[in-house]
Design an enzyme around this catalytic site. Structure first.
Site, PDB file in Angstrom:
ATOM      1  N   LYS A   1      15.614  -0.115   4.562  1.00  0.00           N
ATOM      2  CA  LYS A   1      15.019   0.882   3.958  1.00  0.00           C
ATOM      3  C   LYS A   1      15.638   2.400   3.068  1.00  0.00           C
ATOM      4  O   LYS A   1      15.999   2.557   2.135  1.00  0.00           O
ATOM      5  CB  LYS A   1      13.474   0.133   3.116  1.00  0.00           C
ATOM      6  CG  LYS A   1      12.841   1.401   2.209  1.00  0.00           C
ATOM      7  CD  LYS A   1      12.975   0.244   0.588  1.00  0.00           C
ATOM      8  CE  LYS A   1      11.784   1.420  -0.269  1.00  0.00           C
ATOM      9  NZ  LYS A   1      11.542   1.260  -1.665  1.00  0.00           N
TER      10      LYS A   1
ATOM     11  N   LYS B   1       8.949  11.011  -0.545  1.00  0.00           N
ATOM     12  CA  LYS B   1       8.232  10.142   0.710  1.00  0.00           C
ATOM     13  C   LYS B   1       8.926   9.418   1.371  1.00  0.00           C
ATOM     14  O   LYS B   1       9.115   9.616   2.417  1.00  0.00           O
ATOM     15  CB  LYS B   1       7.183   8.909  -0.111  1.00  0.00           C
ATOM     16  CG  LYS B   1       6.425   8.678   0.888  1.00  0.00           C
ATOM     17  CD  LYS B   1       5.991   7.370   0.230  1.00  0.00           C
ATOM     18  CE  LYS B   1       6.152   5.957   1.476  1.00  0.00           C
ATOM     19  NZ  LYS B   1       5.308   4.510   0.915  1.00  0.00           N
TER      20      LYS B   1
ATOM     21  N   LEU C   1       0.436  -1.406   0.074  1.00  0.00           N
ATOM     22  CA  LEU C   1       0.409  -0.155   0.142  1.00  0.00           C
ATOM     23  C   LEU C   1       0.673   1.232  -0.092  1.00  0.00           C
ATOM     24  O   LEU C   1       1.894   1.344   0.455  1.00  0.00           O
ATOM     25  CB  LEU C   1      -1.141   0.033   0.846  1.00  0.00           C
ATOM     26  CG  LEU C   1      -2.022  -1.256   0.940  1.00  0.00           C
ATOM     27  CD1 LEU C   1      -2.330  -0.967   2.571  1.00  0.00           C
ATOM     28  CD2 LEU C   1      -2.742  -1.135   0.406  1.00  0.00           C
ATOM     29  N   PRO C   2       0.047   2.800  -0.269  1.00  0.00           N
ATOM     30  CA  PRO C   2       1.058   3.499  -0.698  1.00  0.00           C
ATOM     31  C   PRO C   2       1.339   4.253   0.356  1.00  0.00           C
ATOM     32  O   PRO C   2       2.822   5.174   1.147  1.00  0.00           O
ATOM     33  CB  PRO C   2       0.179   4.400  -1.383  1.00  0.00           C
ATOM     34  CG  PRO C   2      -1.267   4.014  -1.268  1.00  0.00           C
ATOM     35  CD  PRO C   2      -0.855   2.281  -0.737  1.00  0.00           C
TER      36      PRO C   2
ATOM     37  N   THR D   1       6.365   0.318   1.807  1.00  0.00           N
ATOM     38  CA  THR D   1       7.449   1.742   2.686  1.00  0.00           C
ATOM     39  C   THR D   1       6.442   2.229   3.489  1.00  0.00           C
ATOM     40  O   THR D   1       6.074   2.998   2.942  1.00  0.00           O
ATOM     41  CB  THR D   1       8.211   2.485   1.581  1.00  0.00           C
ATOM     42  OG1 THR D   1       8.784   1.230   0.847  1.00  0.00           O
ATOM     43  CG2 THR D   1       9.102   2.911   2.104  1.00  0.00           C
TER      44      THR D   1
HETATM   45  P1  NAD Z   1       0.351   2.459  -6.437  1.00  0.00           P
HETATM   46  O1  NAD Z   1       0.282   3.909  -6.130  1.00  0.00           O
HETATM   47  O2  NAD Z   1       0.936   2.433  -7.387  1.00  0.00           O
HETATM   48  O3  NAD Z   1      -0.409   1.420  -5.850  1.00  0.00           O
HETATM   49  C1  NAD Z   1      -0.669   1.795  -4.346  1.00  0.00           C
HETATM   50  C2  NAD Z   1      -2.626   0.882  -4.331  1.00  0.00           C
HETATM   51  O4  NAD Z   1      -2.848   0.864  -2.930  1.00  0.00           O
HETATM   52  C3  NAD Z   1      -3.515   1.613  -5.611  1.00  0.00           C
HETATM   53  O5  NAD Z   1      -3.477   0.983  -6.490  1.00  0.00           O
HETATM   54  C4  NAD Z   1      -3.909   1.931  -3.866  1.00  0.00           C
HETATM   55  O6  NAD Z   1      -5.811   1.896  -5.101  1.00  0.00           O
HETATM   56  C5  NAD Z   1      -4.118   1.262  -3.462  1.00  0.00           C
HETATM   57  N1  NAD Z   1      -4.922   1.174  -2.406  1.00  0.00           N
HETATM   58  C6  NAD Z   1      -4.557   2.241  -1.248  1.00  0.00           C
HETATM   59  N2  NAD Z   1      -5.145   2.273  -0.299  1.00  0.00           N
HETATM   60  C7  NAD Z   1      -5.829   1.025  -0.567  1.00  0.00           C
HETATM   61  C8  NAD Z   1      -6.544  -0.157   0.777  1.00  0.00           C
HETATM   62  N3  NAD Z   1      -7.281   0.640   2.043  1.00  0.00           N
HETATM   63  N4  NAD Z   1      -6.774  -1.523   0.912  1.00  0.00           N
HETATM   64  C9  NAD Z   1      -6.473  -1.242  -1.045  1.00  0.00           C
HETATM   65  N5  NAD Z   1      -6.154  -1.224  -1.178  1.00  0.00           N
HETATM   66  C10 NAD Z   1      -5.469  -0.231  -1.286  1.00  0.00           C
HETATM   67  O7  NAD Z   1       1.755   2.728  -5.529  1.00  0.00           O
HETATM   68  P2  NAD Z   1       3.092   1.542  -5.808  1.00  0.00           P
HETATM   69  O8  NAD Z   1       4.793   2.196  -6.421  1.00  0.00           O
HETATM   70  O9  NAD Z   1       2.580   0.321  -6.089  1.00  0.00           O
HETATM   71  O10 NAD Z   1       3.942   1.508  -4.341  1.00  0.00           O
HETATM   72  C11 NAD Z   1       3.079   0.455  -3.452  1.00  0.00           C
HETATM   73  C12 NAD Z   1       4.177   0.737  -2.409  1.00  0.00           C
HETATM   74  O11 NAD Z   1       6.138   0.476  -2.049  1.00  0.00           O
HETATM   75  C13 NAD Z   1       4.444   2.284  -1.262  1.00  0.00           C
HETATM   76  O12 NAD Z   1       5.122   2.045  -0.275  1.00  0.00           O
HETATM   77  C14 NAD Z   1       5.972   2.512  -2.050  1.00  0.00           C
HETATM   78  O13 NAD Z   1       6.806   3.318  -1.261  1.00  0.00           O
HETATM   79  C15 NAD Z   1       6.317   0.740  -2.227  1.00  0.00           C
HETATM   80  N6  NAD Z   1       7.572   1.067  -3.371  1.00  0.00           N
HETATM   81  C16 NAD Z   1       7.323   1.881  -4.404  1.00  0.00           C
HETATM   82  C17 NAD Z   1       8.171   1.373  -5.602  1.00  0.00           C
HETATM   83  C18 NAD Z   1       8.392   1.504  -6.858  1.00  0.00           C
HETATM   84  O14 NAD Z   1       9.518   2.060  -8.180  1.00  0.00           O
HETATM   85  N7  NAD Z   1       6.810   2.711  -7.486  1.00  0.00           N
HETATM   86  C19 NAD Z   1       9.579   0.636  -5.139  1.00  0.00           C
HETATM   87  C20 NAD Z   1      10.118   0.793  -3.919  1.00  0.00           C
HETATM   88  C21 NAD Z   1       9.293   0.365  -3.237  1.00  0.00           C
END
Ligand code: NAD
Length: 302
Positions: free
Chosen positions: A174, A249, A68-69, A99
């Site tokens: 991380k 973030k 999740l975000p 994260t």
């Molecule tokens: P994203 O915004 O693409 O996806 C997050 C998803 O979570 C969305 O589809 C949203 O609708 C869903 N969501 C939010 N609240 C929810 C809830 N209560 N129940 C169900 N679904 C819910 O984000 P992402 O890029 O996939 O990143 C996810 C996590 O991974 C974050 O914590 C981010 O910091 C971490 N991360 C991302 C990357 C990257 O390159 N994108 C790399 C390493 C770590």
């Protein structure tokens, strides 16, 4: 010994979508839930079962994985009278790969422990390409036995699994890593621009520094100067990759952690300020973080 194979997966975004697909490909039964109907639709197309509600998604689950975000999103889903934690059987394993702040991770793992449920923090490094390829690095925090039992699931999504230490340690590892990444990316961009402003070809300068004491991951794998390296965001107008917004973030989490432990992180603080200046509230926030190069580049003709 019974095989654990039913997974409830929450958060099917840029990272979670391909991670859930890799679990399906590895033979697990994955029930997927997201607030976005389009994200769930895509997961179903990738072989996941549709979670109709958060509560229904965890019914019969052996493992729960969250991607999740933010910490607020995780706590909102997990805690409280209607949170999924109350609906879990005590033999369930919870893996939070979002994260979030280390303090939030400790709170969530302690709340699970109060119910006799094993939980770990397992944030990832590697980005969307590694999520799709199943080559993520997982940095785990929690009890060694719980981390060990998470391995079959993590191995379906990643290539490296580290046990960083006690609950919350994965999150600390991380943000230490990403703070250092921000610092050496900025230093690399600054050095490249100094060379270019003084007549050097950025490719030649990159070759020299890579083979010298300035060598680092940004130069090696992710050169920020356009045209130096193929296949990196700098060579496609900084599209795709790891966004400035996500880097901000993580730098915010690093600064909060530093405040909590009274640690001196002057370069981390400066890196956060420079990323904020570059794109906190602008269209640059969506660009890859190596676009920090543009902060140093001069307008054409200058
Ligand atoms: P994203 O915004 O693409 O996806 C997050 C998803 O979570 C969305 O589809 C949203 O609708 C869903 N969501 C939010 N609240 C929810 C809830 N209560 N129940 C169900 N679904 C819910 O984000 P992402 O890029 O996939 O990143 C996810 C996590 O991974 C974050 O914590 C981010 O910091 C971490 N991360 C991302 C990357 C990257 O390159 N994108 C790399 C390493 C770590």
């Amino acid at each position: 010994m019974a095989t654990i194979e039913k997974i409830a997966f929450f958060g099917l975004g840029h990272m979670g979508g391909p991670m859930a697909a890799n679990l399906v490909a590895a033979g697990f039964e994955v029930t997927a839930f997201d607030l976005s109907a389009a994200a769930v639709q895509q997961a179903v197309a990738n072989g996941c079962k549709r979670g109709e509600s958060a509560q229904q998604t965890v019914e019969g689950a052996d493992v729960v994985i969250l991607m999740l975000p933010s910490g607020d999103a995780v706590k909102g889903l997990y805690l409280g009278a209607r949170g999924i934690l109350q609906a879990l059987d005590t033999d369930v394993l919870v893996i939070d790969s979002s994260t979030i702040a280390a303090g939030d991770a400790r709170q969530l793992i302690a709340a699970a422990g109060d119910r006799g449920i094993r939980a770990i923090d397992a944030p990832v490094s590697g980005g969307t390409a590694a999520a799709a390829a199943g080559t993520l690095s997982f940095m785990c925090g929690g009890e060694a036995a719980a981390v060990e039992s998470a391995k079959p699931y993590l191995q379906a999504m990643g290539a490296n699994i580290f046990h960083a230490g006690a609950a919350g340690s994965g999150q600390v590892a991380k943000i230490c890593n990403n703070m250092l990444l921000a610092i050496h990316m900025i230093g690399t961009a600054e050095a490249l621009q100094l060379g270019v402003d003084n007549g050097l070809d950025p490719t030649v300068l990159s070759d020299i520094m890579r083979a010298s004491s300035g060598g680092n991951w940004s130069l090696e794998k992710y050169n920020p100067y356009p045209g130096v390296m193929e296949g990196v965001p700098a060579s496609r107008n900084y599209e795709g990759g790891f966004s400035v917004a996500l880097m901000l973030k993580d730098l915010g989490l690093a600064m909060d952690t530093a405040a909590g432990s009274a640690s001196s992180t002057p370069l981390g603080a400066l890196a956060k300020n420079l990323y904020q200046l570059h794109g906190g509230d602008t269209a640059n926030a969506a660009l890859d973080f190596s676009s920090i190069q543009n902060l140093f580049r001069r307008p054409a003709g200058d």
